[in-house]
Design a protein around this motif. Structure first.
Motif, PDB file in Angstrom:
ATOM      1  N   UNK A   7      18.939  -1.634   7.953  1.00 40.40           N
ATOM      2  CA  UNK A   7      18.577  -3.045   7.845  1.00 40.40           C
ATOM      3  C   UNK A   7      17.442  -3.299   6.865  1.00 40.40           C
ATOM      4  N   UNK A   8      17.004  -2.299   6.126  1.00 42.38           N
ATOM      5  CA  UNK A   8      16.000  -2.572   5.122  1.00 42.38           C
ATOM      6  C   UNK A   8      14.929  -1.518   5.005  1.00 42.38           C
ATOM      7  N   UNK A   9      13.911  -1.862   4.232  1.00 46.03           N
ATOM      8  CA  UNK A   9      12.774  -0.991   3.978  1.00 46.03           C
ATOM      9  C   UNK A   9      11.531  -1.659   4.530  1.00 46.03           C
ATOM     10  N   UNK A  10      10.653  -0.852   5.127  1.00 45.05           N
ATOM     11  CA  UNK A  10       9.406  -1.368   5.694  1.00 45.05           C
ATOM     12  C   UNK A  10       8.244  -0.788   4.891  1.00 45.05           C
ATOM     13  N   UNK A  11       7.331  -1.680   4.530  1.00 42.07           N
ATOM     14  CA  UNK A  11       6.162  -1.299   3.751  1.00 42.07           C
ATOM     15  C   UNK A  11       4.886  -1.619   4.523  1.00 42.07           C
ATOM     16  N   UNK A  12       3.876  -0.785   4.332  1.00 41.33           N
ATOM     17  CA  UNK A  12       2.525  -1.110   4.780  1.00 41.33           C
ATOM     18  C   UNK A  12       1.920  -1.928   3.654  1.00 41.33           C
ATOM     19  N   UNK A  13       1.407  -3.096   4.004  1.00 36.71           N
ATOM     20  CA  UNK A  13       0.873  -3.994   2.987  1.00 36.71           C
ATOM     21  C   UNK A  13      -0.436  -4.603   3.474  1.00 36.71           C
ATOM     22  N   UNK A  14      -1.108  -5.268   2.563  1.00 34.37           N
ATOM     23  CA  UNK A  14      -2.366  -5.943   2.891  1.00 34.37           C
ATOM     24  C   UNK A  14      -2.219  -7.419   2.562  1.00 34.37           C
ATOM     25  N   UNK A  15      -2.599  -8.250   3.523  1.00 34.74           N
ATOM     26  CA  UNK A  15      -2.520  -9.698   3.322  1.00 34.74           C
ATOM     27  C   UNK A  15      -3.650 -10.151   2.401  1.00 34.74           C
ATOM     28  N   UNK A  16      -3.566 -11.368   1.866  1.00 29.78           N
ATOM     29  CA  UNK A  16      -4.657 -11.895   1.035  1.00 29.78           C
ATOM     30  C   UNK A  16      -5.991 -11.922   1.782  1.00 29.78           C
ATOM     31  N   UNK A  17      -5.941 -12.040   3.106  1.00 25.22           N
ATOM     32  CA  UNK A  17      -7.156 -12.040   3.917  1.00 25.22           C
ATOM     33  C   UNK A  17      -7.671 -10.656   4.273  1.00 25.22           C
ATOM     34  N   UNK A  18      -6.933  -9.603   3.867  1.00 23.38           N
ATOM     35  CA  UNK A  18      -7.390  -8.243   4.087  1.00 23.38           C
ATOM     36  C   UNK A  18      -6.765  -7.519   5.274  1.00 23.38           C
ATOM     37  N   UNK A  19      -5.898  -8.200   6.050  1.00 22.21           N
ATOM     38  CA  UNK A  19      -5.248  -7.542   7.191  1.00 22.21           C
ATOM     39  C   UNK A  19      -4.145  -6.614   6.725  1.00 22.21           C
ATOM     40  N   UNK A  20      -4.025  -5.481   7.382  1.00 23.75           N
ATOM     41  CA  UNK A  20      -2.910  -4.575   7.115  1.00 23.75           C
ATOM     42  C   UNK A  20      -1.736  -5.003   7.989  1.00 23.75           C
ATOM     43  N   UNK A  21      -0.571  -5.117   7.357  1.00 21.92           N
ATOM     44  CA  UNK A  21       0.627  -5.605   8.041  1.00 21.92           C
ATOM     45  C   UNK A  21       1.835  -4.792   7.589  1.00 21.92           C
ATOM     46  N   UNK A  22       2.899  -4.850   8.377  1.00 25.79           N
ATOM     47  CA  UNK A  22       4.174  -4.266   7.981  1.00 25.79           C
ATOM     48  C   UNK A  22       5.044  -5.391   7.436  1.00 25.79           C
ATOM     49  N   UNK A  38       0.820  -1.209   0.000  1.00 24.92           N
ATOM     50  CA  UNK A  38       0.000   0.000   0.000  1.00 24.92           C
ATOM     51  C   UNK A  38       0.854   1.260   0.000  1.00 24.92           C
ATOM     52  N   UNK A  39       1.941   1.237   0.778  1.00 24.58           N
ATOM     53  CA  UNK A  39       2.859   2.377   0.794  1.00 24.58           C
ATOM     54  C   UNK A  39       4.160   2.014   1.497  1.00 24.58           C
ATOM     55  N   UNK A  40       5.169   2.825   1.255  1.00 21.33           N
ATOM     56  CA  UNK A  40       6.471   2.671   1.905  1.00 21.33           C
ATOM     57  C   UNK A  40       6.413   3.448   3.210  1.00 21.33           C
ATOM     58  N   UNK A  41       6.741   2.786   4.313  1.00 19.14           N
ATOM     59  CA  UNK A  41       6.704   3.440   5.620  1.00 19.14           C
ATOM     60  C   UNK A  41       8.042   4.076   5.980  1.00 19.14           C
ATOM     61  N   UNK A  42       9.138   3.438   5.609  1.00 15.72           N
ATOM     62  CA  UNK A  42      10.441   3.986   5.942  1.00 15.72           C
ATOM     63  C   UNK A  42      11.552   3.029   5.580  1.00 15.72           C
ATOM     64  N   UNK A  43      12.790   3.512   5.750  1.00 18.47           N
ATOM     65  CA  UNK A  43      13.950   2.689   5.423  1.00 18.47           C
ATOM     66  C   UNK A  43      15.092   3.044   6.360  1.00 18.47           C
ATOM     67  N   UNK A  44      15.961   2.067   6.557  1.00 15.97           N
ATOM     68  CA  UNK A  44      17.132   2.255   7.407  1.00 15.97           C
ATOM     69  C   UNK A  44      18.223   1.309   6.982  1.00 15.97           C
TER      70      UNK A  44
END
Length: 78
Positions: free
Chosen positions: A23-38, A15-21
């Motif tokens: 050790x990597x990049x963290x994204x806001x995403x949606x699971x196949x079941x509809x849950x929002x996860x990092x 859904x969007x990029x939350x940040x980076x450092x």
């Protein structure tokens, strides 16, 4: 979505990029079941570095011991 942000990471819709450092990049995403996860990714230039992979693996193992609604888990598909 910004340039360079993937549309999907595995089964997750980004859904969007939350940040980076370091050790990597963290994204806001949606699971196949509809849950929002990092979802966190390891930078490609570190993927071949055994020390970076080991740190990422330890972080992953630590995260697996955490439970709760906001923790991303692999969902079983029908």
């Amino acid at each position: 979505m910004s340039t360079g942000t993937p549309e999907r990471l595995g089964p997750f819709l980004v859904l969007e990029r939350l940040g980076a450092g370091g050790m990597g990049t963290v994204y806001l995403a949606q699971s196949p079941g509809g849950r929002r996860v990092a979802v966190k990714t390891l930078p490609a230039d570190q993927a071949t570095e055994s020390g970076a992979r080991e740190r990422f693996r330890r972080e992953f193992e630590a995260a697996r011991r955490i439970s709760g609604f906001w923790i991303a888990r692999r969902e079983r598909r029908p």
